[in-house]
Design an enzyme around this catalytic site. Structure first.
Site, PDB file in Angstrom:
ATOM      1  N   SER A 145      70.022 -19.281 -47.084  1.00  0.00           N
ATOM      2  CA  SER A 145      70.348 -20.565 -46.451  1.00  0.00           C
ATOM      3  C   SER A 145      71.601 -21.096 -47.144  1.00  0.00           C
ATOM      4  O   SER A 145      71.899 -20.706 -48.277  1.00  0.00           O
ATOM      5  CB  SER A 145      69.190 -21.547 -46.676  1.00  0.00           C
ATOM      6  OG  SER A 145      69.609 -22.875 -46.456  1.00  0.00           O
ATOM      7  N   TYR A 158      62.399 -25.448 -51.804  1.00  0.00           N
ATOM      8  CA  TYR A 158      63.134 -24.634 -50.833  1.00  0.00           C
ATOM      9  C   TYR A 158      64.491 -24.210 -51.407  1.00  0.00           C
ATOM     10  O   TYR A 158      64.846 -23.024 -51.399  1.00  0.00           O
ATOM     11  CB  TYR A 158      63.315 -25.438 -49.542  1.00  0.00           C
ATOM     12  CG  TYR A 158      64.008 -24.694 -48.432  1.00  0.00           C
ATOM     13  CD1 TYR A 158      63.287 -23.880 -47.557  1.00  0.00           C
ATOM     14  CD2 TYR A 158      65.390 -24.800 -48.240  1.00  0.00           C
ATOM     15  CE1 TYR A 158      63.925 -23.203 -46.512  1.00  0.00           C
ATOM     16  CE2 TYR A 158      66.023 -24.126 -47.205  1.00  0.00           C
ATOM     17  CZ  TYR A 158      65.294 -23.331 -46.343  1.00  0.00           C
ATOM     18  OH  TYR A 158      65.928 -22.661 -45.324  1.00  0.00           O
TER      19      TYR A 158
HETATM   20  P1  NAD Z   1      60.742 -20.558 -37.944  1.00  0.00           P
HETATM   21  O1  NAD Z   1      59.726 -21.498 -38.487  1.00  0.00           O
HETATM   22  O2  NAD Z   1      60.805 -20.379 -36.467  1.00  0.00           O
HETATM   23  O3  NAD Z   1      60.585 -19.108 -38.580  1.00  0.00           O
HETATM   24  C1  NAD Z   1      59.897 -18.803 -39.743  1.00  0.00           C
HETATM   25  C2  NAD Z   1      58.894 -17.715 -39.410  1.00  0.00           C
HETATM   26  O4  NAD Z   1      58.302 -17.245 -40.612  1.00  0.00           O
HETATM   27  C3  NAD Z   1      57.749 -18.242 -38.513  1.00  0.00           C
HETATM   28  O5  NAD Z   1      57.559 -17.350 -37.436  1.00  0.00           O
HETATM   29  C4  NAD Z   1      56.557 -18.240 -39.452  1.00  0.00           C
HETATM   30  O6  NAD Z   1      55.316 -18.036 -38.811  1.00  0.00           O
HETATM   31  C5  NAD Z   1      56.917 -17.094 -40.381  1.00  0.00           C
HETATM   32  N1  NAD Z   1      56.186 -17.138 -41.654  1.00  0.00           N
HETATM   33  C6  NAD Z   1      56.016 -18.198 -42.469  1.00  0.00           C
HETATM   34  N2  NAD Z   1      55.265 -17.867 -43.523  1.00  0.00           N
HETATM   35  C7  NAD Z   1      54.959 -16.537 -43.377  1.00  0.00           C
HETATM   36  C8  NAD Z   1      54.225 -15.618 -44.151  1.00  0.00           C
HETATM   37  N3  NAD Z   1      53.611 -15.982 -45.291  1.00  0.00           N
HETATM   38  N4  NAD Z   1      54.106 -14.348 -43.716  1.00  0.00           N
HETATM   39  C9  NAD Z   1      54.697 -13.963 -42.549  1.00  0.00           C
HETATM   40  N5  NAD Z   1      55.425 -14.809 -41.771  1.00  0.00           N
HETATM   41  C10 NAD Z   1      55.545 -16.076 -42.192  1.00  0.00           C
HETATM   42  O7  NAD Z   1      62.133 -21.063 -38.510  1.00  0.00           O
HETATM   43  P2  NAD Z   1      63.550 -20.320 -38.620  1.00  0.00           P
HETATM   44  O8  NAD Z   1      64.558 -21.378 -38.655  1.00  0.00           O
HETATM   45  O9  NAD Z   1      63.670 -19.242 -37.618  1.00  0.00           O
HETATM   46  O10 NAD Z   1      63.480 -19.699 -40.087  1.00  0.00           O
HETATM   47  C11 NAD Z   1      63.742 -18.342 -40.369  1.00  0.00           C
HETATM   48  C12 NAD Z   1      64.418 -18.218 -41.720  1.00  0.00           C
HETATM   49  O11 NAD Z   1      65.716 -18.799 -41.646  1.00  0.00           O
HETATM   50  C13 NAD Z   1      63.696 -18.946 -42.861  1.00  0.00           C
HETATM   51  O12 NAD Z   1      63.732 -18.142 -44.024  1.00  0.00           O
HETATM   52  C14 NAD Z   1      64.523 -20.196 -43.052  1.00  0.00           C
HETATM   53  O13 NAD Z   1      64.450 -20.705 -44.367  1.00  0.00           O
HETATM   54  C15 NAD Z   1      65.906 -19.665 -42.741  1.00  0.00           C
HETATM   55  N6  NAD Z   1      66.879 -20.704 -42.391  1.00  0.00           N
HETATM   56  C16 NAD Z   1      66.761 -21.448 -41.260  1.00  0.00           C
HETATM   57  C17 NAD Z   1      67.714 -22.428 -40.973  1.00  0.00           C
HETATM   58  C18 NAD Z   1      67.640 -23.272 -39.748  1.00  0.00           C
HETATM   59  O14 NAD Z   1      68.430 -24.234 -39.629  1.00  0.00           O
HETATM   60  N7  NAD Z   1      66.771 -23.011 -38.806  1.00  0.00           N
HETATM   61  C19 NAD Z   1      68.774 -22.628 -41.848  1.00  0.00           C
HETATM   62  C20 NAD Z   1      68.873 -21.852 -43.005  1.00  0.00           C
HETATM   63  C21 NAD Z   1      67.917 -20.881 -43.258  1.00  0.00           C
END
Ligand code: NAD
Length: 261
Positions: A145, A158
């Site tokens: 991130s 986080y």
């Molecule tokens: P999201 O909540 O849709 O995706 C996260 C996924 O991880 C979900 O499907 C959830 O069920 C799964 N998950 C959580 N805990 C788990 C576990 N213990 N075992 C297996 N699966 C698990 O949100 P997203 O935005 O798609 O996030 C994906 C990644 O991107 C994350 O690591 C997040 O930190 C990172 N990220 C997102 C953003 C943003 O703005 N959306 C920005 C920077 C980083």
């Protein structure tokens, strides 16, 4: 599209939604064989499997909690059993919660660290062990991130987990470069996904976030998936140990945009 990704085998953790789903579907468009990992949303994972198949890829859905050692081992075995190898491991699963740091319980801290940091470590470890054992010169991609370098009040667990992923990525890249295993990270900025759907549903909050992005908009998950496809492909074969920020310029100190700093 990257022709040589065809029939390569990938695991994408947390791919029943958001960025992980987009990466898995993009891999389907590349005609790859994809293990769609989910923690609890089996129906959503099945829909992702279907989308991949519709694009001409192959896919299976595997339940695994990536913070659990035995589950991660089972996940990597599933790639071997179903598709015969593992070429690309995308460690995308992550969680977040908003709590003032002085009020954060140890349980809350541990919850986020165990998924985002320890879970990513377990996935890296198992994927690398597999690749070493089977002589695979694979690509590992960790979803970090912008908060691996931008401090984030009320999200200390986080930000600490993502900062840890940055150093984990660099250390593993250095350690396994001689074996031809590449380890990179992606640092997304603000992306439209379920993790922040509630936050962005408030127009005031959304406009505040957009002000932090020099390019002026919150991206869609597909814009991260295209970065993952490049890092998975041979087009990035000399690239290891980087965090590639896909953030519309968020890490460029946007408050200096007017040049009056
Ligand atoms: P999201 O909540 O849709 O995706 C996260 C996924 O991880 C979900 O499907 C959830 O069920 C799964 N998950 C959580 N805990 C788990 C576990 N213990 N075992 C297996 N699966 C698990 O949100 P997203 O935005 O798609 O996030 C994906 C990644 O991107 C994350 O690591 C997040 O930190 C990172 N990220 C997102 C953003 C943003 O703005 N959306 C920005 C920077 C980083």
């Amino acid at each position: 599209m990257y022709e040589h990704l065809k029939e390569k085998v990938a695991i994408v953790t947390g791919s029943a939604s958001g960025i992980g789903e987009s990466v898995a579907v993009r891999f389907g468009q590349e005609k790859m064989k994809v293990v769609v990992n989910y923690r609890s949303k089996q129906e959503d994972a099945s829909k992702v499997v279907k989308k991949i198949q519709e694009h001409g890829g192959e896919a299976i859905a595997i339940q695994a909690d990536i913070s659990k050692e035995e589950d991660v081992k089972r996940l990597v075995e599933a790639a071997h059993t179903s598709f015969g190898t593992l070429d690309v491991m995308v460690n995308n699963a992550g969680i977040q919660s908003e709590v003032s740091s002085h009020e954060m319980s140890l349980d809350e801290w541990n919850k986020v660290i165990s998924v985002n940091l320890s879970g990513t470590f377990l996935c890296c470890r198992e994927a690398i062990s597999y690749m070493l054992k089977h002589g695979v010169k694979g690509s590992i991609i960790n979803m970090s991130s912008v908060h691996d370098i931008i401090p984030w009040p009320h999200f200390v667990h986080y930000a600490s987990s993502k900062g840890g992923i940055k150093m984990m990525t660099e250390t593993l890249a250095l350690e396994y470069a001689p074996k031809g295993i590449r380890v990179n990270a992606i640092g997304p900025g603000a992306i439209n996904t379920p993790i922040n759907a509630e936050k962005f549903s408030d127009p005031g909050v959304k406009a505040g976030v957009e002000k932090l992005i020099p390019m002026g908009y919150i991206a869609e998950a597909e814009e991260i998936a295209s970065v993952a496809a490049w890092l998975a492909s041979n087009e990035s074969k000399y690239v290891t140990g980087i965090t590639l920020y896909a953030d519309g310029g968020m890490t460029l100190y946007p408050s200096f945009q007017a040049g009056k700093g």
